[in-house]
Design an enzyme around this catalytic site. Structure first.
Site, mmCIF file in Angstrom:
data_model
loop_
_atom_site.group_PDB
_atom_site.id
_atom_site.type_symbol
_atom_site.label_atom_id
_atom_site.label_comp_id
_atom_site.label_asym_id
_atom_site.label_seq_id
_atom_site.Cartn_x
_atom_site.Cartn_y
_atom_site.Cartn_z
ATOM 1 N N CYS A 165 -5.036 7.468 9.150
ATOM 2 C CA CYS A 165 -5.336 6.974 10.495
ATOM 3 C C CYS A 165 -5.083 8.026 11.549
ATOM 4 C CB CYS A 165 -4.462 5.756 10.783
ATOM 5 S SG CYS A 165 -4.990 4.318 9.864
ATOM 6 N N LYS B 128 0.842 -1.206 0.000
ATOM 7 C CA LYS B 128 0.000 0.000 0.000
ATOM 8 C C LYS B 128 0.877 1.256 0.000
ATOM 9 C CE LYS B 128 -1.741 1.555 4.120
ATOM 10 N NZ LYS B 128 -1.417 2.964 4.400
ATOM 11 N N ASN B 129 1.943 1.217 0.814
ATOM 12 C CA ASN B 129 2.727 2.434 0.995
ATOM 13 C C ASN B 129 3.751 2.678 -0.118
ATOM 14 O OD1 ASN B 129 1.178 2.893 3.180
ATOM 15 N ND2 ASN B 129 2.700 2.291 4.713
ATOM 16 N N VAL C 69 7.746 6.576 16.630
ATOM 17 C CA VAL C 69 7.428 7.212 15.342
ATOM 18 C C VAL C 69 6.153 8.059 15.443
ATOM 19 C CG1 VAL C 69 6.949 6.802 12.888
ATOM 20 C CG2 VAL C 69 8.599 5.362 14.094
ATOM 21 N N ARG D 179 -3.880 10.304 3.195
ATOM 22 C CA ARG D 179 -2.786 11.292 3.275
ATOM 23 C C ARG D 179 -2.070 11.456 1.934
ATOM 24 N NH1 ARG D 179 -1.573 13.287 7.677
ATOM 25 N NH2 ARG D 179 0.603 13.708 7.248
ATOM 26 N N ASP E 40 4.355 0.123 12.110
ATOM 27 C CA ASP E 40 3.161 -0.596 11.645
ATOM 28 C C ASP E 40 3.142 -2.063 12.091
ATOM 29 O OD1 ASP E 40 2.154 1.588 9.765
ATOM 30 O OD2 ASP E 40 4.206 1.294 9.125
#
Ligand code: EPU
Length: 464
Positions: free
Chosen positions: A146, A48-49, A358, A122, A336
């Site tokens: 999120c 996804k990222n 983070v 985002r 994550d």
């Protein structure tokens, strides 16, 4: 609860349903009968990222791009929608997961069409550089993503200004222009932000002259974005000590690229295997991008076999062991990964510590776990050995997990993407029945998680 918060919660539920609906998930609540080990094989596609940023990169090309292994998740749908309102033609390719992105007719979008994407993700902030290059202007709607902390965009705006962008904050978003074009710059990030590093890459590749970025993030997803940009014609050097140099070029072409696998999804299923005493083969997972996770997984008592086509994660029997984890930027232990792994730590014999460095508020998901019988205390101090930037700022960012505890079923509400997957694992490993609501949010980052749970033998029903 005050009115503003109630309003936010209502929006969050609404948006969770939208996320699920975007990828065909009709239910927003799952009733899970726990205690069954998850066993079987599932596949992970592109990260996804990375995929969402690769889609934005296609805007920079003069010819169409082909991205392979794109997962059917709602974040991809959102970026696709935003590209389409800017005139990019997006079509499915021959193989499942292939996406063809044709940016030849890029155009300015109407405010209403852009605003329809407000609060959804985002990624829109990363449209700035490519749109400024293509159109000389950009409008970015209010961002979503999120709720795991403040998630400011000050680094993004600061670097864009240094490239020469004029940034104007408006009531519903940010308007940008580049009256004199964008020029390479000497930049330094105060923290190795993934998004801000990507912002620099996507802007510098077509800027006039050389950009030097110090303090860059070097996550594998960023390296894969650099692979893509190089295929497009960019000149990018990654030096030691988090320095990236980019020589701006006049033209970029489309790319053909198979996306890096989703190591966050792989780690999530690994955590699910461990917490449910299960055995899951994650097809598509690779060792090099998961070395840090694999070390911790082994220390907790999990076992894995690295194969050519994926990684098998399993509980080999015996007691799970406590660990001290500090989340960090790459090559550290990813933020994550901590949420899914915490469920296994509730079953470990002893006291584990998770120091989140983070995001300042990534422990919102533990309230539900405590309700299910876990013993977890959250602290404002930096526990685990190393002070971080949140220590002096009164943020609840360290968790102490004492085990082993038996989780029992409860009615829980998913707070965010990774916290949501962690709630699913909790319910799957608990004794008795749990109802997990707001599960649409999980569709933001986990393709067909319901189908995968079925494949792995989970016992559950879906409700509308
Ligand atoms: N930060 C600032 N100012 C900025 C940007 C970031 O203070 O302008 C701070 C953030 O508040 C945070 C830290 O820097 O405390 C790190 O944020 P970063 O910019 O690295 O994160 P991001 O780009 O917003 C991406 C992933 C996250 C992942 C982080 C860290 C995407 C879309 N999101 O976020 O993924 O946790 O990097 O690796 O790529 C997820 O997938 O669930 C997720 C949250």
């Amino acid at each position: 609860m005050n009115d503003a918060r109630q309003h936010d919660d209502a929006n969050e539920r609404g948006s969770a349903q939208n996320h699920g609906a975007a990828v065909g998930l009709t239910a927003d609540k799952i009733t899970i009968r726990g205690g069954i080990p998850l066993v079987g094989r599932i596949e992970v596609k592109g990260a996804k990222n990375l995929v969402t940023k690769a889609m934005v990169a296609a805007l920079l090309g003069e010819t169409p791009s082909v991205l392979k292994d794109v997962p059917n998740i709602s974040d991809v749908r959102i970026v696709r929608g935003l590209l389409e309102v800017h005139g990019v033609k997006v079509t499915e390719g021959a193989e499942p997961g292939d996406l063809i992105l044709d940016p030849v007719d890029v155009e300015s979008a109407h405010f209403a069409a852009i605003d329809a994407h407000a609060g959804s993700s985002r990624i829109p902030i990363l449209f700035c550089g490519p749109l400024l290059h293509r159109l000389g202007e950009a409008f970015i709607p209010d961002l979503g993503g999120c709720r795991i902390g403040d998630r400011p965009i000050d680094f993004h705006l600061e670097v864009l200004r240094k490239f020469g962008a004029v940034v104007e904050k408006q009531p519903n978003g940010i308007r940008m222009s580049a009256p004199n074009g964008l020029k390479g710059a000497k930049l330094e990030l105060p923290y190795p932000s993934v998004g801000a590093t990507e912002q620099v890459l996507l802007t510098a590749v077509r800027a006039d002259g050389i950009t030097e970025l110090k303090g860059a993030a070097i996550e594998p997803e960023i390296m894969d974005l650099i692979n893509i940009l190089q295929k497009m014609g960019a000149i990018i050097t990654v030096d030691t000590d988090r320095v990236i140099r980019i020589e701006g070029v006049d033209r970029l072409m489309g790319y053909n690229h198979r996306a890096l696998f989703d190591r966050n999804e792989a780690a999530s299923w690994a955590a699910a295997a461990l917490a449910t005493d299960g055995d899951i083969f994650v097809g598509g997972a690779r060792q090099p991008e998961m070395i840090t996770f694999l070390n911790v997984f082994r220390k907790v008592g999990g076992a894995f076999d690295i194969c050519d086509d994926g990684i098998r994660f399993y509980h080999p029997g015996g007691d799970l062991k406590p660990v001290i984890i500090e989340t960090d930027v790459h090559p550290g232990f990813m933020t994550d990964w901590q949420q899914p792994l915490v469920i296994a730590l509730t079953k470990a014999h002893g006291t584990s510590i998770v120091h989140e460095t983070v995001y300042e508020q990534r422990f919102g998901f533990v309230d539900a776990l405590v309700e299910m019988g876990a013993t977890i205390q959250i602290h404002k101090e930096c526990l685990g050995g190393h002070p971080c930037r949140f220590g002096q700022r009164n943020f609840n960012h360290s968790a102490v997990i004492t085990g082993p505890t038996k989780l029992h079923g409860a009615d829980i509400v998913v707070p965010d993407l990774r916290g949501g997957f962690s709630h699913l694992i909790a319910a799957l490993s608990a004794e008795g029945t749990s109802t997990v609501s707001n599960v649409g949010i999980i569709s933001r980052g986990y393709e067909n998680f319901i189908g995968k749970l079925r494949l792995l033998g989970a016992d559950f029903d879906l409700e509308g």
